[in-house]
Design a protein around this motif. Sequence first.
Motif, short mmCIF file in Angstrom:
data_model
loop_
_atom_site.label_atom_id
_atom_site.label_comp_id
_atom_site.label_asym_id
_atom_site.label_seq_id
_atom_site.Cartn_x
_atom_site.Cartn_y
_atom_site.Cartn_z
N LEU A 76 0.83 -1.21 0.00
CA LEU A 76 0.00 0.00 0.00
C LEU A 76 0.86 1.26 0.00
O LEU A 76 0.53 2.25 -0.66
N GLU A 80 0.81 4.22 -2.79
CA GLU A 80 0.69 5.62 -2.38
C GLU A 80 1.86 6.45 -2.91
O GLU A 80 1.68 7.55 -3.43
N LEU A 86 -5.34 5.69 -2.07
CA LEU A 86 -5.78 4.43 -1.49
C LEU A 86 -7.30 4.34 -1.35
O LEU A 86 -7.84 3.24 -1.21
N LEU A 122 -8.67 -1.48 3.85
CA LEU A 122 -9.47 -1.07 2.71
C LEU A 122 -10.93 -1.52 2.79
O LEU A 122 -11.71 -1.18 1.91
#
Length: 154
Positions: A76, A80, A86, A122
């Motif tokens: 992640l 980013e 995200l 998420l």
Amino acid sequence: MSLKNAHQPSGADEAALVPVSPGGTYRTIRSAGGTVYLSGQGPMKSDGTFHAGKVGTDIDIPEAYQHARLVARQMLATMEDAGFDLERIEVVKVFGMVNAAPRFEEHPAVINGCSDYLVERLGERGEHARSAVGMGSLPHNMTVEIEAIFRLLD
């Protein structure tokens, strides 16, 4: 939901969230249309080395699970760092490889660390298809290597 502003977990997750550089002639991240492919990543420590060892002999399942969580955080962070929001991605597929002792059979329990973290961060967008397999060895003797495919949301 930037990782840079998120609560920093303890334990294996304490490694610096820095972009992972390729170890050869390939890209760490590649997008094609609305799909983003992340090359395999291992559980990197803040000093640039990897958590290493054979799962099932040198490393137990709970520790390897934490290593897989760390890889999810790194993935992640890589997304980013590449400029992807995200909030506007979903995970499509995860392929997890475990540096496993010959008789080790709990590969899914290890890679659950990655899957659990992606869903925690998420929500439903973190739910994905997945493979979890054992390997006789991995680069740098790292405990896990995980690659992923993401979809960009409109």
